[in-house]
Design a protein around this motif. Structure first.
Motif, PDB file in Angstrom:
ATOM      1  N   THR A   1       0.936  -1.196  -0.174  1.00  0.00           N
ATOM      2  CA  THR A   1      -0.016  -0.256  -0.174  1.00  0.00           C
ATOM      3  C   THR A   1       0.855   1.262   0.003  1.00  0.00           C
ATOM      4  O   THR A   1       1.965   1.389   0.718  1.00  0.00           O
ATOM      5  N   GLU A   2       0.581   2.312  -0.713  1.00  0.00           N
ATOM      6  CA  GLU A   2       1.631   3.400  -0.967  1.00  0.00           C
ATOM      7  C   GLU A   2       0.546   4.476  -1.598  1.00  0.00           C
ATOM      8  O   GLU A   2      -0.639   4.512  -1.916  1.00  0.00           O
ATOM      9  N   GLY A   3       1.155   5.762  -1.089  1.00  0.00           N
ATOM     10  CA  GLY A   3       0.540   6.847  -1.777  1.00  0.00           C
ATOM     11  C   GLY A   3       1.024   7.186  -2.990  1.00  0.00           C
ATOM     12  O   GLY A   3       1.493   6.561  -3.794  1.00  0.00           O
ATOM     13  N   GLN A   4       0.252   8.539  -3.680  1.00  0.00           N
ATOM     14  CA  GLN A   4       0.323   8.951  -4.992  1.00  0.00           C
ATOM     15  C   GLN A   4       1.175  10.094  -5.205  1.00  0.00           C
ATOM     16  O   GLN A   4       1.069  10.740  -4.129  1.00  0.00           O
ATOM     17  N   ILE A   5       1.732  10.322  -6.276  1.00  0.00           N
ATOM     18  CA  ILE A   5       2.735  11.492  -6.549  1.00  0.00           C
ATOM     19  C   ILE A   5       2.135  11.982  -7.803  1.00  0.00           C
ATOM     20  O   ILE A   5       1.790  11.230  -8.729  1.00  0.00           O
TER      21      ILE A   5
ATOM     22  N   LEU B   1      -5.196  16.758  -5.884  1.00  0.00           N
ATOM     23  CA  LEU B   1      -5.386  16.355  -7.276  1.00  0.00           C
ATOM     24  C   LEU B   1      -6.027  17.563  -7.967  1.00  0.00           C
ATOM     25  O   LEU B   1      -5.907  17.644  -9.147  1.00  0.00           O
ATOM     26  N   ALA B   2      -6.802  18.658  -7.315  1.00  0.00           N
ATOM     27  CA  ALA B   2      -7.361  19.683  -8.042  1.00  0.00           C
ATOM     28  C   ALA B   2      -6.038  20.485  -8.666  1.00  0.00           C
ATOM     29  O   ALA B   2      -6.213  21.261  -9.765  1.00  0.00           O
ATOM     30  N   ASP B   3      -5.006  20.502  -7.835  1.00  0.00           N
ATOM     31  CA  ASP B   3      -3.861  21.220  -8.159  1.00  0.00           C
ATOM     32  C   ASP B   3      -3.473  20.755  -9.653  1.00  0.00           C
ATOM     33  O   ASP B   3      -2.894  21.547 -10.501  1.00  0.00           O
TER      34      ASP B   3
ATOM     35  N   ASP C   1      -4.587  14.214  -1.167  1.00  0.00           N
ATOM     36  CA  ASP C   1      -5.910  13.770  -1.096  1.00  0.00           C
ATOM     37  C   ASP C   1      -6.181  12.780  -2.063  1.00  0.00           C
ATOM     38  O   ASP C   1      -7.247  12.309  -2.189  1.00  0.00           O
ATOM     39  N   ALA C   2      -5.095  12.120  -2.571  1.00  0.00           N
ATOM     40  CA  ALA C   2      -5.130  11.116  -3.688  1.00  0.00           C
ATOM     41  C   ALA C   2      -5.217   9.848  -2.898  1.00  0.00           C
ATOM     42  O   ALA C   2      -4.611   9.674  -1.586  1.00  0.00           O
ATOM     43  N   PRO C   3      -6.250   8.844  -3.101  1.00  0.00           N
ATOM     44  CA  PRO C   3      -6.481   7.525  -2.164  1.00  0.00           C
ATOM     45  C   PRO C   3      -5.322   6.745  -2.515  1.00  0.00           C
ATOM     46  O   PRO C   3      -4.565   6.853  -3.376  1.00  0.00           O
TER      47      PRO C   3
END
Length: 299
Positions: free
Chosen positions: A183-187, A204-206, A270-272
């Motif tokens: 499990t990891e975050g997003q970039i 994500l909006a940015d 805020d990315a899942p």
């Protein structure tokens, strides 16, 4: 009732997809009259009308829609069975996807596994898995087959792959057995020269609203999605366009492994989270595959 033949299903699926007997006959490399007769015989055997025919063309009935769905699945299953059987016997794939790499050595025919992976993802995990599996006694040959962002499930279903590294929530695991591995975050991957590359985090909006830096779109998966971003065909093209300041991309954190000096990775707050699974067809009884899964879950 006698079981349906693969040839009958292939004929019907061609007609159902083309909705035109002439085009279907050309696609199948046969004359139109015998194709029409074959579909009529199929309707009589099943006791239902599959196609509505009139001067305007051909349309599927409700029964025809059902047979198209089931027929495609049956033909995919037959193709998958043939491909996996050939690999289990050490034969090269007739469709040109053969060739082994990874684990294995010399000797007679060996079982071969095809592992589908998303291009540019899970590099470190993949290296660890292949190295650990290669050290196992009687390890099968493993061919690593890079694929599009959401193509792995299709490759498992039609037999081009035996096992895949898939990423939730982007890949659907429906119909497969699977185990969680990471499990990891997003970039966000941006050109280093861009002002946002100096930020410690983004949303994500940015990323979706950067003037002059549209979000990349993978040609296979979302070619028809709205937006000005370039259609990406492979990782090298993407890397170059990011370096040139033409696009930005979102990836799991493990994609840092392939970044160029002209790239900067910025975490997305805020990315899942992305969960990497090892997945395989639920009906598989391959001992070589079972050993690979056991190795993966033990990393």
């Amino acid at each position: 009732m006698e079981p349906l033949e693969t040839r009958e299903l292939r004929y019907f699926v061609a007609v159902a997809e083309e909705l035109h007997f002439g085009r279907a006959a050309v696609r199948l490399g046969m004359a139109q009259p015998p194709l029409s007769r074959a579909v009529q015989r199929l309707e009589r055997r099943l006791g239902v009308r599959l196609l509505e025919r009139d001067r305007r063309g051909v349309a599927l009935t409700e029964a025809g829609e059902m047979l198209l769905h089931e027929g495609r699945a049956a033909l995919d299953a037959a193709t998958a069975a043939a491909r996996r059987t050939r690999r289990a016997g050490g034969a090269d794939d007739a469709d040109g996807t053969g060739g082994a790499g990874g684990a294995g050595g010399s000797g007679g025919p060996r079982h071969r596994l095809v592992l589908a992976v998303k291009a540019a993802a899970s590099h470190e995990l993949l290296h660890k898995l292949l190295d650990a599996y290669a050290a196992e006694p009687d390890a099968a040959d493993v061919e690593v087959l890079p694929s599009g962002t959401c193509e792995q499930g299709e490759m498992l279903r039609d037999g081009r792959a035996d096992v895949a590294l898939m990423h939730a929530p982007f890949n659907s695991l429906a119909g497969f057995d699977s185990e969680e591995l990471l499990t990891e975050g997003q970039i966000a991957i941006l050109p280093t020269a861009h002002p946002l590359a100096a930020r410690t985090s983004l949303t994500l909006a940015d990323v979706r609203d950067i003037p002059g830096l549209p979000l990349a779109r993978w040609s296979r998966d979302d070619a028809h999605a709205p937006g000005p971003g370039p259609l990406i065909h492979d990782q090298t093209q993407l890397a170059q366009l990011i370096a040139l300041g033409r696009t930005v991309a979102v990836f799991p954190d493990s994609a840092r492994a392939w970044l160029w000096a002209e790239h900067t990775a910025v975490p997305l707050t805020d990315a899942p989270p992305v969960v990497t699974h090892i997945a395989w067809p639920a009906h598989s009884r391959s001992l070589a595959l079972a050993r690979l899964v056991r190795t993966a879950t033990g990393l």
